[in-house]
Design a protein around this motif. Structure first.
Motif, PDB file in Angstrom:
ATOM      1  N   GLU A  46       0.880  -1.163  -0.080  1.00 50.36           N
ATOM      2  CA  GLU A  46       0.143   0.114  -0.102  1.00 50.36           C
ATOM      3  C   GLU A  46       0.866   1.021  -0.085  1.00 50.36           C
ATOM      4  OE1 GLU A  46      -3.493  -0.072  -0.376  1.00 50.36           O
ATOM      5  OE2 GLU A  46      -3.203  -2.234  -0.330  1.00 50.36           O
ATOM      6  N   THR A  47       0.611   2.159  -0.905  1.00 51.06           N
ATOM      7  CA  THR A  47       1.381   3.247  -0.992  1.00 51.06           C
ATOM      8  C   THR A  47       1.603   4.112   0.153  1.00 51.06           C
ATOM      9  OG1 THR A  47       0.748   3.432  -3.332  1.00 51.06           O
ATOM     10  CG2 THR A  47       1.870   5.527  -2.817  1.00 51.06           C
ATOM     11  N   ASN A  48       0.244   4.394   0.927  1.00 47.24           N
ATOM     12  CA  ASN A  48       0.506   4.905   2.054  1.00 47.24           C
ATOM     13  C   ASN A  48       1.168   4.516   3.224  1.00 47.24           C
ATOM     14  OD1 ASN A  48      -1.409   3.314   2.517  1.00 47.24           O
ATOM     15  ND2 ASN A  48      -2.856   4.568   3.744  1.00 47.24           N
ATOM     16  N   GLU A  49       1.637   3.264   3.212  1.00 45.49           N
ATOM     17  CA  GLU A  49       1.985   2.532   4.157  1.00 45.49           C
ATOM     18  C   GLU A  49       3.544   2.477   3.710  1.00 45.49           C
ATOM     19  OE1 GLU A  49       0.633  -1.410   5.038  1.00 45.49           O
ATOM     20  OE2 GLU A  49      -1.181  -0.625   5.558  1.00 45.49           O
ATOM     21  N   ARG A  50       3.957   2.413   2.440  1.00 45.61           N
ATOM     22  CA  ARG A  50       5.358   2.375   1.902  1.00 45.61           C
ATOM     23  C   ARG A  50       6.192   3.609   1.803  1.00 45.61           C
ATOM     24  NH1 ARG A  50       3.996   0.337  -2.571  1.00 45.61           N
ATOM     25  NH2 ARG A  50       4.340   2.146  -3.935  1.00 45.61           N
ATOM     26  N   LEU A  51       5.507   4.883   1.815  1.00 43.32           N
ATOM     27  CA  LEU A  51       5.984   6.004   1.660  1.00 43.32           C
ATOM     28  C   LEU A  51       6.092   6.775   2.867  1.00 43.32           C
ATOM     29  CD1 LEU A  51       4.533   7.565  -1.729  1.00 43.32           C
ATOM     30  CD2 LEU A  51       6.455   6.229  -1.327  1.00 43.32           C
ATOM     31  N   PHE A 108      11.902   8.297   1.949  1.00 37.12           N
ATOM     32  CA  PHE A 108      10.922   7.781   1.133  1.00 37.12           C
ATOM     33  C   PHE A 108      10.093   6.708   1.545  1.00 37.12           C
ATOM     34  CE2 PHE A 108      13.817  10.415  -1.819  1.00 37.12           C
ATOM     35  CZ  PHE A 108      13.365  11.647  -1.233  1.00 37.12           C
ATOM     36  N   PHE A 109      11.054   5.593   1.908  1.00 36.55           N
ATOM     37  CA  PHE A 109      10.559   3.926   1.702  1.00 36.55           C
ATOM     38  C   PHE A 109      10.452   3.224   3.078  1.00 36.55           C
ATOM     39  CE2 PHE A 109      11.896   4.951  -2.591  1.00 36.55           C
ATOM     40  CZ  PHE A 109      10.676   5.042  -3.200  1.00 36.55           C
ATOM     41  N   ARG A 110       9.565   2.752   3.527  1.00 37.21           N
ATOM     42  CA  ARG A 110       9.622   1.678   4.680  1.00 37.21           C
ATOM     43  C   ARG A 110      10.256   0.330   4.166  1.00 37.21           C
ATOM     44  NH1 ARG A 110       4.961   4.826   6.068  1.00 37.21           N
ATOM     45  NH2 ARG A 110       5.298   5.707   7.963  1.00 37.21           N
ATOM     46  N   THR A 111      10.907  -0.282   4.752  1.00 37.78           N
ATOM     47  CA  THR A 111      11.326  -1.682   4.832  1.00 37.78           C
ATOM     48  C   THR A 111      11.394  -2.685   5.559  1.00 37.78           C
ATOM     49  OG1 THR A 111      13.255  -0.519   3.158  1.00 37.78           O
ATOM     50  CG2 THR A 111      13.501  -2.739   3.799  1.00 37.78           C
ATOM     51  N   TYR A 112      11.103  -3.837   5.369  1.00 38.81           N
ATOM     52  CA  TYR A 112      11.014  -5.031   6.334  1.00 38.81           C
ATOM     53  C   TYR A 112      11.653  -6.071   5.650  1.00 38.81           C
ATOM     54  CZ  TYR A 112       6.681  -6.588   4.460  1.00 38.81           C
ATOM     55  OH  TYR A 112       5.845  -6.831   3.575  1.00 38.81           O
ATOM     56  N   ALA A 113      11.983  -7.193   6.291  1.00 35.12           N
ATOM     57  CA  ALA A 113      12.600  -8.210   5.639  1.00 35.12           C
ATOM     58  C   ALA A 113      12.055  -9.761   6.384  1.00 35.12           C
ATOM     59  CB  ALA A 113      14.081  -8.246   5.772  1.00 35.12           C
ATOM     60  N   LEU A 114      12.065 -10.626   5.304  1.00 36.51           N
ATOM     61  CA  LEU A 114      11.438 -11.914   5.875  1.00 36.51           C
ATOM     62  C   LEU A 114      12.435 -13.126   5.596  1.00 36.51           C
ATOM     63  CD1 LEU A 114       7.716 -11.430   4.380  1.00 36.51           C
ATOM     64  CD2 LEU A 114       8.879 -11.099   7.046  1.00 36.51           C
TER      65      LEU A 114
END
Length: 199
Positions: free
Chosen positions: A117-122, A134-140
């Protein structure tokens, strides 16, 4: 309070510009740069650099060059493993590779991802997590179990497990976990039949 590395390994949004993370990335870049320039016959130095780079590495492991990774220390490799030329492992989270695994050329394994979702990513006000803008990041994590063959040009996405004795056809994009004893290929990668030649 969790460190950014702990958040990363727990699958939470983390700060990719955290100093500890940037130091890990620089260290991995320095080691892989040295490794990629070694002669293919220089097995002593190659083994030294791989031991320094990875979380753990087994016996009889061959990693052709060039090879690229993000952190290095989140990668574990078992015994009797071949990783062919031009592979990239984005190991923000764990990449665990079992025994007797064959990974062909140009394979890419990604653990890092971003909200859809754009509003969650930005990030409107990026200082909220002191991250790069600019960007939220997570990892699996990604896991490749024993006796697996990954064909050339395969892309493996975050959170995927490839079950033991399975074969992934060349050019596949693996978006979901593949069960044990499977032959699978395609984009998205799907099980085509059972692999009866199990060990």
């Amino acid at each position: 309070m969790k460190t950014e590395i702990q958040k990363c390994l727990d699958g939470e949004i983390f700060n990719t510009s955290d100093p500890e993370i940037r130091d890990l990335i620089k260290r991995a870049r320095d080691i892989t740069k040295e490794y990629n320039y070694l002669a293919s016959t220089d097995t002593v130095r190659k083994n030294f650099f791989l031991t320094e780079l990875f979380g753990s590495i087994g016996k009889n492991v061959s990693i052709d060059t060039p090879f690229y990774c993000d952190y290095g220390r989140h990668i574990t490799i078992g015994d009797n493993v071949i990783i062919n030329i031009n592979c990239t492992f984005v190991d923000c989270n764990r990449i665990d590779i079992g025994n007797n695994v064959l990974i062909a050329s140009n394979v890419q394994i990604y653990t890092a991802t971003h909200p859809v979702e754009t509003n969650e990513r930005l990030i409107e006000n990026w200082t909220e997590i002191n991250s790069n803008p600019f960007f939220r990041t997570y990892a699996l994590p990604v896991k490749i179990e024993d006796n697996v063959w990954i064909g050339g040009g395969v892309i493996i996405l975050p959170g995927v497990t490839i079950g033991k004795n399975s074969v992934i056809g060349a050019g596949s994009v693996v978006t979901r976990s593949i069960p044990e004893n499977s032959v699978a290929f395609g984009n998205p990668c799907k099980v085509i039949r059972e692999n009866n030649l199990t060990v």
